[in-house]
Design a protein around this motif. Structure first.
Motif, short mmCIF file in Angstrom:
data_model
loop_
_atom_site.label_atom_id
_atom_site.label_comp_id
_atom_site.label_asym_id
_atom_site.label_seq_id
_atom_site.Cartn_x
_atom_site.Cartn_y
_atom_site.Cartn_z
N TRP A 167 31.62 43.57 45.43
CA TRP A 167 31.29 44.19 46.72
C TRP A 167 31.79 43.44 47.94
N PRO A 168 31.78 42.10 47.97
CA PRO A 168 32.40 41.44 49.14
C PRO A 168 33.88 41.78 49.30
N TYR A 169 34.59 41.91 48.18
CA TYR A 169 36.01 42.27 48.26
C TYR A 169 36.19 43.70 48.76
N LEU A 170 35.34 44.60 48.28
CA LEU A 170 35.41 45.97 48.78
C LEU A 170 35.05 46.03 50.25
N GLY A 171 34.10 45.18 50.68
CA GLY A 171 33.78 45.11 52.10
C GLY A 171 34.97 44.65 52.93
N ALA A 172 35.72 43.67 52.40
CA ALA A 172 36.93 43.22 53.11
C ALA A 172 37.96 44.34 53.21
N LEU A 173 38.11 45.12 52.12
CA LEU A 173 39.04 46.24 52.15
C LEU A 173 38.60 47.29 53.18
N ALA A 174 37.29 47.55 53.23
CA ALA A 174 36.78 48.52 54.21
C ALA A 174 37.04 48.05 55.64
N ALA A 175 36.85 46.75 55.88
CA ALA A 175 37.12 46.20 57.21
C ALA A 175 38.61 46.31 57.56
N GLY A 176 39.46 45.99 56.59
CA GLY A 176 40.89 46.12 56.82
C GLY A 176 41.30 47.56 57.08
N LEU A 177 40.69 48.50 56.33
CA LEU A 177 40.99 49.92 56.54
C LEU A 177 40.55 50.36 57.94
N PRO A 210 30.31 52.46 40.23
CA PRO A 210 30.42 52.61 38.78
C PRO A 210 31.35 53.72 38.33
N PHE A 211 31.89 54.54 39.26
CA PHE A 211 32.71 55.67 38.86
C PHE A 211 34.20 55.42 38.98
N GLY A 212 34.61 54.44 39.78
CA GLY A 212 36.03 54.23 40.00
C GLY A 212 36.77 53.84 38.73
N LEU A 213 37.70 54.71 38.30
CA LEU A 213 38.38 54.47 37.04
C LEU A 213 39.29 53.26 37.09
N GLY A 214 39.85 52.96 38.27
CA GLY A 214 40.73 51.81 38.41
C GLY A 214 40.03 50.51 38.11
N TYR A 215 38.74 50.43 38.45
CA TYR A 215 37.96 49.22 38.16
C TYR A 215 37.91 48.96 36.66
N TYR A 216 37.71 50.00 35.88
CA TYR A 216 37.63 49.82 34.43
C TYR A 216 39.01 49.54 33.83
N ALA A 251 45.62 42.63 52.50
CA ALA A 251 45.79 41.39 51.73
C ALA A 251 45.21 40.20 52.49
N LEU A 252 45.42 40.16 53.80
CA LEU A 252 44.85 39.07 54.60
C LEU A 252 43.32 39.12 54.59
N ALA A 253 42.77 40.32 54.64
CA ALA A 253 41.31 40.46 54.59
C ALA A 253 40.77 39.96 53.25
N LEU A 254 41.47 40.28 52.16
CA LEU A 254 41.06 39.80 50.84
C LEU A 254 41.19 38.28 50.74
N ALA A 255 42.23 37.72 51.35
CA ALA A 255 42.44 36.28 51.28
C ALA A 255 41.29 35.52 51.94
N LEU A 265 38.55 40.48 42.01
CA LEU A 265 39.70 40.27 42.89
C LEU A 265 40.89 41.09 42.42
N LEU A 266 41.10 41.18 41.10
CA LEU A 266 42.22 41.97 40.57
C LEU A 266 42.06 43.44 40.95
N ALA A 267 40.85 43.98 40.78
CA ALA A 267 40.61 45.37 41.13
C ALA A 267 40.81 45.61 42.62
N ALA A 268 40.31 44.69 43.45
CA ALA A 268 40.49 44.83 44.90
C ALA A 268 41.97 44.78 45.28
N CYS A 269 42.73 43.93 44.59
CA CYS A 269 44.18 43.86 44.85
C CYS A 269 44.86 45.17 44.47
N GLY A 270 44.38 45.82 43.40
CA GLY A 270 44.93 47.12 43.03
C GLY A 270 44.74 48.13 44.13
N ALA A 271 43.55 48.14 44.74
CA ALA A 271 43.29 49.05 45.86
C ALA A 271 44.12 48.67 47.08
#
Length: 617
Positions: free
Chosen positions: A593-603, A569-575, A379-383, A336-342
């Motif tokens: 991945w569910p959080y990234l899916g929410a971000l993709a839907a929001g995008l 596995p390559f995204g530096l922000g995740y690490y 943010a709403l999609a992540l919530a 969730l923290l990484a997804a919030c960063g994105a």
């Protein structure tokens, strides 16, 4: 993400340790002074203009001179501390000997680049003597000399760091670099006859390979550009120095170190802690409440610090212990923290917004207005996802009393005013995006001293040095990427790219779709800022030709890049999120991945509805 590989190094003898310490003092003290001087100069300029109605015509010239010195000295500090951005995911998994080899390459490649560029940078600085500043009449060599001085200091740092390695490791590392150089020199006629296809060799294979083995991205950009020019053209290398100088000298970019400093100040004064406490009292008892608090805190703090690493560092230590106590798995937390960063990449005053505005000429004030609502959509999609995955953690948590909510609101109110103050100052033209950071710094210092009484004077010098280090790492990437973009433009790469993307079916939406895919990939491989600097100036003219609003396009590619930056596995922000949260990266690999899916839907919603980005312009 920046990191230093842990390898089996030989300890430095006493005299070499003293040299290293002396170098540290030699670069860190002037760097700290430069950061402090920039804050004072800009703040005095704002006061003189808006309070006394007497603009200081010399302030921009002094700030510009100091800025290039800050960039180069900060780059030297970053090199000494291992803060230059590099992809260490693969190198960190290598066996011990190969890891040492990768580390020698990570030091040796910058060393080779600096040796090659030292002479041309000296010539460039001396040629600038005939140029004088319009107000003070200072020779531009005073400013341009920062490049060769910084290069010489970084060479000295490389020499000290190389002393830590065994002779065999050095022989293997520099032998590999020499073999690559000889191969390119021997194939120079073939490369020249390949036309633009040789760009695949230099900026595909060599650049990609260098990034993957852990070379610092800035030096990888620079070295590949130098290799391309030396083997396929007769262009003098002083052009690279000029392009790097131009890329790092824009005063708009002065916002980078100032917002980094502001982010550190809000953490030290506990303003971020006060905001999080208020949100927790308000939402902590509801289903998924603390996850909402984490999302809301990232939105608020992003509006202050401008830097995603600073955002995560301010929020995670405050919330993670309580969230773990409530039974939320640490893999879920870091996901969730990484997804919030994105999600927060477009929340003003994001450094990426400032940089893309400086590179493409898009109004930064317009980007600030256009970036807020798309961030809220994500943010709403992540919530929605967070409620489903962490909602049970609020069981039996009592609702905070009204008195508690009001008390935490009163405590947090001075902190909550800051993001409003920053956005208002920019939107109403009281200050530029660069100047507003100094207003935020002054406000934070006053509130920290008089209201929260949390101001540790002993931390000021380390914070100034850290600001210079992180800023130097970012600005050197911008300079090197500017030179690389120039080389690509001279090779007609931009026109080739324009023709290829213009043929995409679907018109404007087809171009947006391919741009999203491209920036997700670029964000995961190159990190956000270099990707924006390198490709922003190439793609924005195409977007304008396709009839896409430039603010809408900027928000779209920034969000896409953010998703790539925080995608394993390559995204530096995740690490970076894992490091800040002190969580094993493997813990979140399946949960994110569910959080990234929410971000993709929001995008997808933001792309399909341009009004979300442009409705408040």
């Amino acid at each position: 993400m920046t990191s230093v590989l842990s390898i089996d190094e030989q300890p430095l003898p006493a005299w070499q340790g003293r040299c290293d310490s002396a170098l540290g003092w030699l670069i860190e003290i002037p760097s700290a002074i430069a950061v402090l001087a920039e804050v004072v100069i800009l703040l005095v300029g704002i006061i003189a203009r808006f309070v006394f109605n007497h603009p200081l015509v010399w302030s921009d010239e002094i700030a510009s001179i100091l800025f290039l010195w800050l960039a180069m000295l900060g780059s030297a500090v970053a090199l000494r501390r291992g803060h230059h951005m590099r992809m260490t995911v693969l190198a960190a998994r290598m066996p011990g000997r190969w890891k040492a080899f990768a580390e020698v390459l990570a030091i040796g490649a910058p060393c080779v680049f600096l040796v090659i560029m030292l002479g041309p940078s000296i010539n460039y600085a001396s040629d600038q003597w005939i140029v004088q500043t319009p107000v003070l009449g200072l020779h531009d060599t005073v400013r341009a000399a920062a490049v060769p001085v910084g290069a010489a200091l970084m060479l000295a740092i490389c020499a000290v760091r190389l002393m830590r390695h065994r002779a065999r490791e050095l022989l293997l590392g520099f032998g590999a670099l020499a073999l690559i150089a000889l191969a390119l020199y021997g194939a120079r006629d073939l490369l020249a006859n390949m036309g633009n296809w040789n760009l695949v060799i230099f900026f595909g294979l060599l650049l990609g390979g260098g990034v993957l083995v852990g070379l610092p991205i800035a030096f990888c950009f620079g070295l590949c550009t130098v290799a391309c020019l030396l083997t396929t053209t007769t262009t003098p290398l002083a052009v690279i120095t000029g392009q790097m100088n131009e890329g790092m000298s824009s005063l708009v970019l002065l916002a980078v170190p100032l917002f980094i400093l502001l982010g550190q100040l809000i953490e030290m004064t506990q303003m971020a802690k006060a905001m999080v406490a208020f949100l927790a009292s308000l939402l902590g008892h509801v289903k998924g409440g603390l996850s909402y608090v984490l999302i809301g805190a990232m939105l608020l703090v992003s509006g202050i610090s401008g830097a995603k690493t600073a955002d995560m560092a301010a929020v995670a230590p405050v919330l993670f212990p309580e969230m773990k106590r409530r039974g939320i798995p640490e893999g879920e937390l870091v996901s969730l923290l990484a997804a919030c960063g994105a999600m927060a990449e477009t929340i003003p005053p994001s450094l990426v917004l400032i940089i893309i505005g400086s590179v493409t000429g898009v109004s930064i004030a317009a980007l600030f207005k256009g970036g807020l609502l798309p961030g809220i959509v994500l943010a709403l999609a992540l919530a929605v996802i967070a409620r489903r995955r962490t909602g049970d953690a609020a069981a039996e948590v009592p609702r905070a009393s009204l008195n508690t909510v009001l008390r935490t609101l009163v405590v947090a109110l001075p902190a909550l005013v800051l993001p409003v103050l920053i956005r208002y100052a920019v939107a109403e033209g009281v200050a530029t995006a660069t100047e507003v950071s100094t207003i935020g710094i002054a406000y934070t210092v006053v509130i920290g001293l008089l209201v929260y009484r949390q101001f540790d004077w002993r931390r000021i010098y380390p914070m100034l040095v850290e600001t210079a280090s992180l800023s130097g790492a970012i600005l050197l990437i911008i300079g090197a990427a500017t030179a690389m973009a120039w080389a690509l433009t001279q090779a007609s790469f931009s026109q080739t790219l324009a023709d290829a993307m213009a043929r995409m079916p679907g018109g404007a939406y087809g171009f947006l779709f391919i741009s999203v895919i491209a920036f997700v990939v670029l964000g995961s491989v190159l990190e956000g800022i270099p990707a924006m600097v390198l490709f922003g100036s190439l793609l924005f003219p195409i977007a304008r030709q396709a009839g896409i609003n430039e603010v809408h396009y900027a928000i779209t590619v920034i969000l896409a890049m953010g998703i790539g930056l925080f995608t394993p596995p390559f995204g530096l922000g995740y690490y970076a999120a894992c490091t800040i949260g002190r969580v094993d990266p493997n813990a979140g690999l399946r949960r994110i991945w569910p959080y990234l899916g929410a971000l993709a839907a929001g995008l997808a919603v933001v792309v399909a509805v341009p009004w979300i980005s442009t409705g408040f312009l």
